[in-house]
Design a protein around this motif. Structure first.
Motif, PDB file in Angstrom:
ATOM      1  N   THR A 455      -0.078 -10.015  22.094  1.00  0.00           N
ATOM      2  CA  THR A 455      -0.188 -10.998  21.014  1.00  0.00           C
ATOM      3  C   THR A 455       1.089 -10.993  20.180  1.00  0.00           C
ATOM      4  OG1 THR A 455      -2.567 -10.571  20.877  1.00  0.00           O
ATOM      5  CG2 THR A 455      -1.550 -11.693  19.023  1.00  0.00           C
ATOM      6  N   PRO A 456       1.676 -12.171  19.924  1.00  0.00           N
ATOM      7  CA  PRO A 456       2.904 -12.222  19.115  1.00  0.00           C
ATOM      8  C   PRO A 456       2.710 -11.478  17.796  1.00  0.00           C
ATOM      9  CG  PRO A 456       2.425 -14.371  20.049  1.00  0.00           C
ATOM     10  CD  PRO A 456       1.249 -13.498  20.373  1.00  0.00           C
ATOM     11  N   TYR A 457       3.636 -10.595  17.487  1.00  0.00           N
ATOM     12  CA  TYR A 457       3.486  -9.752  16.294  1.00  0.00           C
ATOM     13  C   TYR A 457       4.104 -10.404  15.061  1.00  0.00           C
ATOM     14  CZ  TYR A 457       3.908  -5.844  13.050  1.00  0.00           C
ATOM     15  OH  TYR A 457       3.824  -5.046  11.932  1.00  0.00           O
ATOM     16  N   VAL A 458       3.280 -10.532  14.034  1.00  0.00           N
ATOM     17  CA  VAL A 458       3.753 -10.960  12.711  1.00  0.00           C
ATOM     18  C   VAL A 458       3.168  -9.953  11.726  1.00  0.00           C
ATOM     19  CG1 VAL A 458       3.750 -12.765  10.960  1.00  0.00           C
ATOM     20  CG2 VAL A 458       3.748 -13.394  13.382  1.00  0.00           C
ATOM     21  N   ASN A 459       4.006  -9.292  10.964  1.00  0.00           N
ATOM     22  CA  ASN A 459       3.555  -8.256  10.037  1.00  0.00           C
ATOM     23  C   ASN A 459       2.746  -8.885   8.899  1.00  0.00           C
ATOM     24  OD1 ASN A 459       3.208  -6.086   8.332  1.00  0.00           O
ATOM     25  ND2 ASN A 459       5.292  -5.321   8.581  1.00  0.00           N
ATOM     26  N   SER A 460       1.513  -8.408   8.739  1.00  0.00           N
ATOM     27  CA  SER A 460       0.622  -8.985   7.718  1.00  0.00           C
ATOM     28  C   SER A 460       0.640  -8.196   6.414  1.00  0.00           C
ATOM     29  CB  SER A 460      -0.813  -9.031   8.259  1.00  0.00           C
ATOM     30  OG  SER A 460      -1.292  -7.708   8.503  1.00  0.00           O
ATOM     31  N   LYS A 461       1.552  -7.210   6.323  1.00  0.00           N
ATOM     32  CA  LYS A 461       1.565  -6.309   5.161  1.00  0.00           C
ATOM     33  C   LYS A 461       1.545  -7.055   3.835  1.00  0.00           C
ATOM     34  CE  LYS A 461       4.026  -2.315   3.280  1.00  0.00           C
ATOM     35  NZ  LYS A 461       5.047  -1.276   3.562  1.00  0.00           N
ATOM     36  N   TYR A 462       2.369  -8.073   3.725  1.00  0.00           N
ATOM     37  CA  TYR A 462       2.440  -8.829   2.468  1.00  0.00           C
ATOM     38  C   TYR A 462       1.744 -10.198   2.579  1.00  0.00           C
ATOM     39  CZ  TYR A 462       5.970  -5.326   1.369  1.00  0.00           C
ATOM     40  OH  TYR A 462       6.615  -4.141   1.151  1.00  0.00           O
ATOM     41  N   ILE A 463       1.625 -10.702   3.802  1.00  0.00           N
ATOM     42  CA  ILE A 463       1.048 -12.039   3.984  1.00  0.00           C
ATOM     43  C   ILE A 463      -0.422 -12.079   3.563  1.00  0.00           C
ATOM     44  CG2 ILE A 463       0.467 -13.828   5.671  1.00  0.00           C
ATOM     45  CD1 ILE A 463       2.926 -13.019   7.257  1.00  0.00           C
ATOM     46  N   GLY A 581     -10.858  -4.182   1.889  1.00  0.00           N
ATOM     47  CA  GLY A 581     -10.538  -3.028   2.735  1.00  0.00           C
ATOM     48  C   GLY A 581      -9.503  -3.371   3.792  1.00  0.00           C
ATOM     49  N   LEU A 582      -9.619  -4.566   4.376  1.00  0.00           N
ATOM     50  CA  LEU A 582      -8.652  -5.001   5.388  1.00  0.00           C
ATOM     51  C   LEU A 582      -7.262  -5.178   4.780  1.00  0.00           C
ATOM     52  CD1 LEU A 582     -10.756  -7.629   7.398  1.00  0.00           C
ATOM     53  CD2 LEU A 582      -9.983  -5.387   8.198  1.00  0.00           C
ATOM     54  N   ALA A 583      -7.211  -5.657   3.527  1.00  0.00           N
ATOM     55  CA  ALA A 583      -5.921  -5.832   2.851  1.00  0.00           C
ATOM     56  C   ALA A 583      -5.229  -4.482   2.665  1.00  0.00           C
ATOM     57  CB  ALA A 583      -6.121  -6.532   1.511  1.00  0.00           C
ATOM     58  N   GLN A 589      -0.779   0.011   7.294  1.00  0.00           N
ATOM     59  CA  GLN A 589      -0.505   0.155   8.723  1.00  0.00           C
ATOM     60  C   GLN A 589       0.325  -0.983   9.321  1.00  0.00           C
ATOM     61  OE1 GLN A 589      -1.375   2.816  10.557  1.00  0.00           O
ATOM     62  NE2 GLN A 589      -2.311   3.810   8.792  1.00  0.00           N
ATOM     63  N   ASN A 590       0.750  -1.938   8.511  1.00  0.00           N
ATOM     64  CA  ASN A 590       1.549  -3.071   9.022  1.00  0.00           C
ATOM     65  C   ASN A 590       0.847  -3.784  10.182  1.00  0.00           C
ATOM     66  OD1 ASN A 590       3.711  -2.514   7.213  1.00  0.00           O
ATOM     67  ND2 ASN A 590       4.444  -0.923   8.606  1.00  0.00           N
TER      68      ASN A 590
END
Length: 643
Positions: A455-463, A581-583, A589-590
């Motif tokens: 799966t194309p990786y896009v970091n969700s850390k801040y998104i 919790g997911l946020a 964990q990026n």
């Protein structure tokens, strides 16, 4: 046994080693002959069934023409989940679907839960298909002037509830002929059914008939070849395109006003019905062993199937709501209904015949799928060996097939369409949530062998935090009233039908006399229909609130409040807490954005289902856990290996 044994896992290496061994000696090896085109066709074959021929009607009745936005949202959620399925199928190219993926990612207890939950998709989903098939089949017979008694073509719950509602409305002054067609049919079925004491023998015999027939075919080894499946898709698509091509000339754009008659709440009410229309795309993942190039073809097949079906669904929804008023579409056979209403009998006949064939094929596909899931669980030791018994002549999982027949047939006799659609949807959504979570769990484990597709990786850390803040801003800035009502658990006023159907005879008379004393226009002043007398005010929210407030009945009949209201919000509160919790997990964990959005979207759709579905699903899982701890845990092949 140690607690850690609950989470003992299969390794990707062991699974791949077993597959390679099977292929080298020809034992249990499957032929690799499926391409992207075949997978797309297989996906459409599995998806286009009861969803487009049946449940799309209820969703349109609840949400009006705006239901198309729900189709788009659901398609987006399914696309996110499809990426997760495709990554797992590339990593573990075996025919185990979510059950095997969970065994690798989470461990045995979660794999058991997901295998148990998948029964909700395949077996309970087939109950829905069988009931819908029955609606179209009896409609087809009626067009040929063969009329079956109502009590043998309706399930017990629909007849019982419909009879009670009809009686309540008639006590309120509504005549039988002014009841909806569905309530008339339910009342007739209940009153004409044979009785044993106080028990009314109402049962959906056509649904039982098709289940027995399909189970017999599956038992004898009836398999759809690739060419037959492709041909079936062509037939389905031709009929759907014919409906759109003919229906578009009968669209009255006035029927699209209002576009969202029941607001966002009305649109979201159809979540389970719309999601049910997409169930089936994940079945493609079970063909991983039979793909020429699963890493490339599986993602493409899933995506093309979802895209094509979404375009068709949106076109169908717009045509249906344009041909007749959205409020008339809450029927079991909406496509045939709209053409019959416009006196296009020939189209209605074509649709009925096509629906009977199309839904029978879907029934066949999933009736074959359920025994094979049980067979996989049995081979792992989680179910008795009997479930993996293969018939010596027909080469099918014979015992598991017979059990599947009973599991589908018995509930189809007494459960209604809405209930089984919701149960099927919550089970499938739960599977999607765990598959998306599985990809997230494994993303930072370098020791896991990877397939060619990732799966194309896009970091969700801040998104994700930014999206949550934007959501909060919208909720309080633009939707403040609804948001505060939700948080404060403010009492909600019941609609006219709910109030009238909850009244006894004495209360009905009080309400009737009160409404007669209110100044009304001349047309309604003469009516004795209590539902109509009260319902005429619903278009004016302020006036309706004032009238209901003055009704001479207990407030509990007029409003829903306290815990009886809050309990319906529990699933949404669960979603909101999990989202927080997911946020946190995402920030630490990026996490990859696409599977995370898939998890969130599917969990949100679960939250939109009623609390009763969560309760029934929880009871179902508890029964499954009871079986696991009393049998499966000690008989697991992994337990034997450890010993």
């Amino acid at each position: 046994m140690a607690f850690s044994s609950l989470f003992r896992k299969k390794t990707v290496q062991d699974i791949l080693r077993q597959v390679a061994q099977n292929e080298s000696d020809g034992h249990n090896a499957l032929g690799k002959h499926l391409t992207t085109k075949d997978l797309t066709a297989f996906g459409i074959a599995a998806i286009v069934g009861a969803g487009i021929f049946s449940t799309i009607g209820k969703a349109s009745a609840d949400g009006g023409p705006a239901v198309i936005f729900l189709f788009l949202f659901t398609a987006l959620a399914c696309s996110f989940a499809a990426f997760a399925y495709a990554e797992f199928a590339s990593m573990v190219p075996v025919s185990g679907s979510a059950y095997t993926y969970s065994y690798v990612a989470f461990g045995e207890i979660i794999a058991w839960i997901i295998g148990w939950a998948l029964i909700m998709e395949y077996a309970v989903g087939n109950i829905t298909v069988a009931i819908s098939w029955s609606d179209y089949f009896t409609g087809l017979l009626q067009s040929g002037r063969i009329n079956l008694p109502q009590w043998i073509q309706m399930d017990y719950l629909t007849a019982s509830n419909g009879f009670n509602d009809a009686e309540a409305l008639m006590r309120g002054g509504k005549s039988f002929k002014n009841l909806s067609a569905a309530l008339q049919a339910a009342h007739t079925a209940w009153t004409t059914a044979p009785t044993i004491g106080s028990f009314h023998f109402v049962t959906d015999l056509p649904a039982l008939f098709i289940i027995i027939l399909i189970t017999a075919l599956v038992y004898r080894g009836m398999k759809e070849s690739r060419n037959a499946s492709n041909l079936m898709v062509v037939v389905k698509l031709c009929v759907v395109l014919l409906v759109i091509a003919v229906g578009v000339f009968y669209v009255d754009t006035a029927n699209w006003d209002p576009f969202a008659p029941n607001g966002v709440g009305g649109v979201l009410k159809g979540v389970s019905a719309v999601f049910f229309a997409y169930i089936g795309f994940d079945a493609i993942s079970t063909t991983a062993e039979e793909c020429k190039n699963p890493q490339r073809d599986l993602p493409r097949g899933m995506m093309w199937a979802i895209i094509i079906c979404t375009i068709l669904y949106i076109a169908i929804a717009l045509v249906l709501t344009g041909m007749v008023r959205y409020s008339e579409l809450n029927v079991g056979d909406p496509l045939a209904f709209v053409f019959d209403k416009l006196n296009l009998k020939w189209m209605s006949g074509i649709i009925a015949v096509s629906a009977v064939v199309a839904m029978a094929s879907v029934l066949l596909v999933f009736q074959m799928g359920q025994p094979r899931i049980w067979m996989s669980m049995s081979r792992d030791g989680l179910l008795p060996k009997k479930f993996s018994t293969v018939h010596p002549k027909f080469k099918t999982p014979s015992f598991a097939t017979i059990v599947t027949g009973f599991v589908v047939a018995v509930p189809a006799l007494f459960l209604n369409l809405t209930m089984v659609t919701d149960l099927c949807s919550i089970g499938t959504l739960f599977a999607f949530v765990l598959v998306c979570a599985g990809v997230l769990v494994l993303q930072n484990k370098p020791e896991i062998p990877r397939g060619k597709f990732k799966t194309p990786y896009v970091n969700s850390k801040y998104i994700l935090p930014v999206l949550m803040i934007a959501g909060l801003y919208y909720a309080f800035a633009f939707n403040n009233k609804a948001t505060m009502t939700f948080i404060n658990n403010d009492a909600q006023i019941n609609d006219a039908t709910t109030i009238v159907t909850s009244l006894d005879k004495a209360e009905s008379e009080k309400v009737f006399n009160y409404l007669k004393g209110i100044e009304v226009n001349n047309k309604t002043a003469e009516t004795s229909d209590l539902e109509h007398l009260l319902g005429q005010y619903q278009d004016d929210e302020a006036k309706y609130t004032e009238v209901v407030k003055g009704l001479p009945i207990n407030d509990s009949l007029k409003y829903e409040s306290g815990f009886s209201l809050f309990k319906h919000k529990i699933p949404m509160w669960i979603f909101l807490f999990v989202l927080v919790g997911l946020a946190v997990w995402s920030f630490r964990q990026n996490l990859s954005l696409i599977p995370l959005l898939g998890l969130i979207c599917c969990l949100y759709m679960m939250a939109e289902l009623s609390v009763w579905n969560w309760i029934y699903f929880t009871i179902w899982l508890l029964i499954g856990l009871l079986i696991y701890f009393t049998y499966s845990r000690k008989n697991s092949k992994l337990n034997v290996v450890k010993l």
